[in-house]
Scaffold this active site. Structure first.
Site, mmCIF file in Angstrom:
data_model
loop_
_atom_site.group_PDB
_atom_site.id
_atom_site.type_symbol
_atom_site.label_atom_id
_atom_site.label_comp_id
_atom_site.label_asym_id
_atom_site.label_seq_id
_atom_site.Cartn_x
_atom_site.Cartn_y
_atom_site.Cartn_z
ATOM 1 N N LYS A 131 6.735 1.659 40.072
ATOM 2 C CA LYS A 131 6.755 0.749 38.932
ATOM 3 C C LYS A 131 5.437 0.938 38.198
ATOM 4 O O LYS A 131 4.438 1.338 38.805
ATOM 5 C CB LYS A 131 6.861 -0.695 39.440
ATOM 6 C CG LYS A 131 7.458 -1.651 38.457
ATOM 7 C CD LYS A 131 8.959 -1.792 38.600
ATOM 8 C CE LYS A 131 9.502 -2.791 37.608
ATOM 9 N NZ LYS A 131 10.927 -3.053 37.771
ATOM 10 N N GLY A 137 23.041 -18.634 32.717
ATOM 11 C CA GLY A 137 22.308 -17.702 31.855
ATOM 12 C C GLY A 137 23.249 -16.710 31.201
ATOM 13 O O GLY A 137 23.870 -15.891 31.880
ATOM 14 N N ASN A 181 21.542 -10.873 28.231
ATOM 15 C CA ASN A 181 22.117 -9.524 28.134
ATOM 16 C C ASN A 181 23.090 -9.241 29.273
ATOM 17 O O ASN A 181 24.151 -8.674 29.069
ATOM 18 C CB ASN A 181 21.001 -8.481 28.150
ATOM 19 C CG ASN A 181 20.225 -8.497 26.852
ATOM 20 O OD1 ASN A 181 20.807 -8.630 25.784
ATOM 21 N ND2 ASN A 181 18.920 -8.389 26.951
ATOM 22 N N TYR A 205 26.030 -12.600 29.795
ATOM 23 C CA TYR A 205 27.109 -12.643 28.799
ATOM 24 C C TYR A 205 28.149 -11.560 29.110
ATOM 25 O O TYR A 205 29.358 -11.806 29.115
ATOM 26 C CB TYR A 205 26.536 -12.454 27.392
ATOM 27 C CG TYR A 205 27.401 -13.024 26.292
ATOM 28 C CD1 TYR A 205 27.103 -14.251 25.724
ATOM 29 C CD2 TYR A 205 28.522 -12.323 25.822
ATOM 30 C CE1 TYR A 205 27.898 -14.789 24.712
ATOM 31 C CE2 TYR A 205 29.317 -12.853 24.813
ATOM 32 C CZ TYR A 205 29.000 -14.079 24.255
ATOM 33 O OH TYR A 205 29.791 -14.606 23.258
HETATM 34 P P1 NAD Z 1 17.884 -12.054 29.250
HETATM 35 O O1 NAD Z 1 16.519 -12.525 28.921
HETATM 36 O O2 NAD Z 1 18.669 -11.297 28.231
HETATM 37 O O3 NAD Z 1 18.806 -13.301 29.692
HETATM 38 C C1 NAD Z 1 18.354 -14.393 30.402
HETATM 39 C C2 NAD Z 1 19.099 -15.596 29.840
HETATM 40 O O4 NAD Z 1 18.809 -16.719 30.665
HETATM 41 C C3 NAD Z 1 18.658 -15.941 28.419
HETATM 42 O O5 NAD Z 1 19.797 -16.080 27.583
HETATM 43 C C4 NAD Z 1 17.912 -17.261 28.597
HETATM 44 O O6 NAD Z 1 18.028 -18.119 27.480
HETATM 45 C C5 NAD Z 1 18.607 -17.845 29.811
HETATM 46 N N1 NAD Z 1 17.846 -18.847 30.539
HETATM 47 C C6 NAD Z 1 16.509 -18.901 30.758
HETATM 48 N N2 NAD Z 1 16.214 -19.977 31.494
HETATM 49 C C7 NAD Z 1 17.383 -20.595 31.775
HETATM 50 C C8 NAD Z 1 17.734 -21.755 32.502
HETATM 51 N N3 NAD Z 1 16.818 -22.500 33.113
HETATM 52 N N4 NAD Z 1 19.028 -22.083 32.594
HETATM 53 C C9 NAD Z 1 19.980 -21.326 32.001
HETATM 54 N N5 NAD Z 1 19.712 -20.230 31.273
HETATM 55 C C10 NAD Z 1 18.431 -19.878 31.163
HETATM 56 O O7 NAD Z 1 17.738 -11.216 30.596
HETATM 57 P P2 NAD Z 1 18.788 -10.224 31.241
HETATM 58 O O8 NAD Z 1 18.400 -8.830 30.926
HETATM 59 O O9 NAD Z 1 20.178 -10.692 30.951
HETATM 60 O O10 NAD Z 1 18.461 -10.433 32.786
HETATM 61 C C11 NAD Z 1 18.910 -11.590 33.481
HETATM 62 C C12 NAD Z 1 18.370 -11.550 34.907
HETATM 63 O O11 NAD Z 1 18.851 -10.358 35.560
HETATM 64 C C13 NAD Z 1 16.844 -11.486 34.999
HETATM 65 O O12 NAD Z 1 16.436 -12.176 36.145
HETATM 66 C C14 NAD Z 1 16.567 -10.001 35.153
HETATM 67 O O13 NAD Z 1 15.338 -9.764 35.806
HETATM 68 C C15 NAD Z 1 17.740 -9.581 36.008
HETATM 69 N N6 NAD Z 1 18.076 -8.155 35.901
HETATM 70 C C16 NAD Z 1 18.404 -7.621 34.697
HETATM 71 C C17 NAD Z 1 18.735 -6.262 34.618
HETATM 72 C C18 NAD Z 1 19.135 -5.634 33.307
HETATM 73 O O14 NAD Z 1 19.664 -4.509 33.323
HETATM 74 N N7 NAD Z 1 18.937 -6.293 32.184
HETATM 75 C C19 NAD Z 1 18.723 -5.468 35.767
HETATM 76 C C20 NAD Z 1 18.406 -6.052 36.998
HETATM 77 C C21 NAD Z 1 18.077 -7.402 37.040
#
Ligand code: NAD
Length: 347
Positions: A79, A176, A179, A182
């Site tokens: 990382k 939540g 990305n 949804y």
């Molecule tokens: P993102 O920021 O697009 O989505 C997170 C969502 O959670 C946002 O819409 C935000 O408004 C909402 N949120 C924040 N606090 C909240 C709460 N207390 N209650 C309800 N909703 C809340 O992030 P993402 O890329 O969708 O990632 C989501 C999770 O998955 C993160 O923990 C991230 O580390 C993990 N993750 C993502 C990926 C990826 O490919 N994007 C890969 C591995 C892990």
């Protein structure tokens, strides 16, 4: 001294770099390369202290070793972190300097996006190094693959618990709708699951509920929903002392990183008979597509590989039952058997 920090876990290398012209201050952590080059995202964050940045790179790079190993990828764990505010400190010069820093390690570390970096930033690094993945010419945004992997993982856990992986009328609470959340909720809705959703961003909740007819609850109440599955897809530590006793779901499976506030919460869930899908194993879909990137990258072929998360989950839960041990402990063991075993072969 890095060697005496608690989070130092025999990391192979921690490399520091400063580029005064662009203002870049960055650290690359390489935890273990027994299974292959160390792949992991580049995080840009306004760390309050340099110690905080070192701790983060140590923890995150170690986590990537486990994630790649449990997913069966020929990759190690690494990382990188850039110390700075992604909203104000980012520049093309800084990103290109980061690309040159990555390139100086000759492929021992391969970067991708993480918190604070985007596909466009990886494109800028790519101008200086071939060791930047998840670019617009490659696998791009990893979120759809992550969502698809979580969906496959959910099907496997449902099969383990209920004997069928048909999700029709299975009740799921999605915490939540970002990305990943949804996209996951859309996949579940298309299979006929009954959804209850939440987000602090009310526009996203409204858009989803209107399109798919999902029920809506508040961010404070989502974990209490009377559902079969709770899918944490927001921030970490949502499974904690306060929420755990109130959870009614039989399964917890979502994309968020570090869902358990403390490791004991995983044991607690196991003792309560709630199946917890280890986060780093179920959310590896994005890593799978990034790993598949190359001259002959095919999204269809990469997504077929993401389907393998179904088998990984089945293996974890079958072994968890057999050894009567919490699934996240089993996942750690399976990962260690792979990368520690690889060291023995090479020695
Ligand atoms: P993102 O920021 O697009 O989505 C997170 C969502 O959670 C946002 O819409 C935000 O408004 C909402 N949120 C924040 N606090 C909240 C709460 N207390 N209650 C309800 N909703 C809340 O992030 P993402 O890329 O969708 O990632 C989501 C999770 O998955 C993160 O923990 C991230 O580390 C993990 N993750 C993502 C990926 C990826 O490919 N994007 C890969 C591995 C892990």
């Amino acid at each position: 001294m890095v060697f005496s920090i608690d989070d130092y876990d025999d990391h192979e290398a921690i490399v520091f770099h400063q580029d005064r012209n662009s203002g870049l201050k960055a650290i690359i952590g390489i935890h273990n390369t027994a299974l292959g080059p160390a792949l992991g995202g580049c995080r840009m964050w306004p760390y309050a202290t340099e110690d905080e940045a070192v701790t983060d790179v140590l923890r995150l790079s170690r986590g990537m070793t486990y994630k790649a190993a449990i997913t069966g990828l020929p990759l190690g764990g690494g990382k990188s972190v850039i110390i700075g505010d992604p909203r104000t400190d980012k520049s093309s010069a800084l990103l290109r300097a980061m690309g040159r820093f990555i390139n100086s390690l000759d492929g021992r570390y391969i970067s991708a996006e993480d918190v604070g970096t985007t596909v466009a930033d990886l494109d800028a690094m790519r101008k200086e190094t071939p060791y930047a993945r998840g670019t617009s010419g490659g696998s791009g945004n990893p979120s759809p693959a992550t969502a698809f992997g979580v969906y496959q993982g959910i099907r496997a856990v449902v099969k383990h618990r209920f004997g069928t992986d048909d999700l029709k009328d299975i009740r799921v609470a999605v915490q939540g709708l970002g990305n990943v959340g949804y996209g996951l909720a859309e996949l579940l809705a298309k299979d006929g699951a009954q959804l209850v959703v939440t987000d602090i961003n009310t526009d996203r909740v409204k858009a989803f509920a209107e399109q798919y007819g999902a029920a809506v609850t508040s961010p404070e109440d989502i974990h209490k929903a009377d559902v079969d599955i709770l899918a944490p897809c927001a921030l970490g530590a949502s499974l904690n002392d306060q929420t755990l006793p109130e959870i009614k779901a039989a399964i917890i499976a979502g994309s968020a990183n570090n869902q358990l506030a403390r490791p004991e919460h995983g044991i607690d869930l196991h003792e309560r008979g709630i199946l917890y899908a280890p986060d780093y194993a179920i959310n590896a879909g994005g890593l799978v597509t990034v790993a598949a990137e190359g001259a002959d990258y095919s999204e269809t072929a990469a997504m077929e590989k993401v389907e393998g998360i179904y088998d990984t989950m089945t293996e974890i839960f079958t072994r968890s039952d057999r050894e009567n041990t919490a699934p996240e402990i089993i996942a750690d063991r399976m990962a260690e058997e792979r990368f520690k075993g690889a060291i023995k072969v090479a020695a």
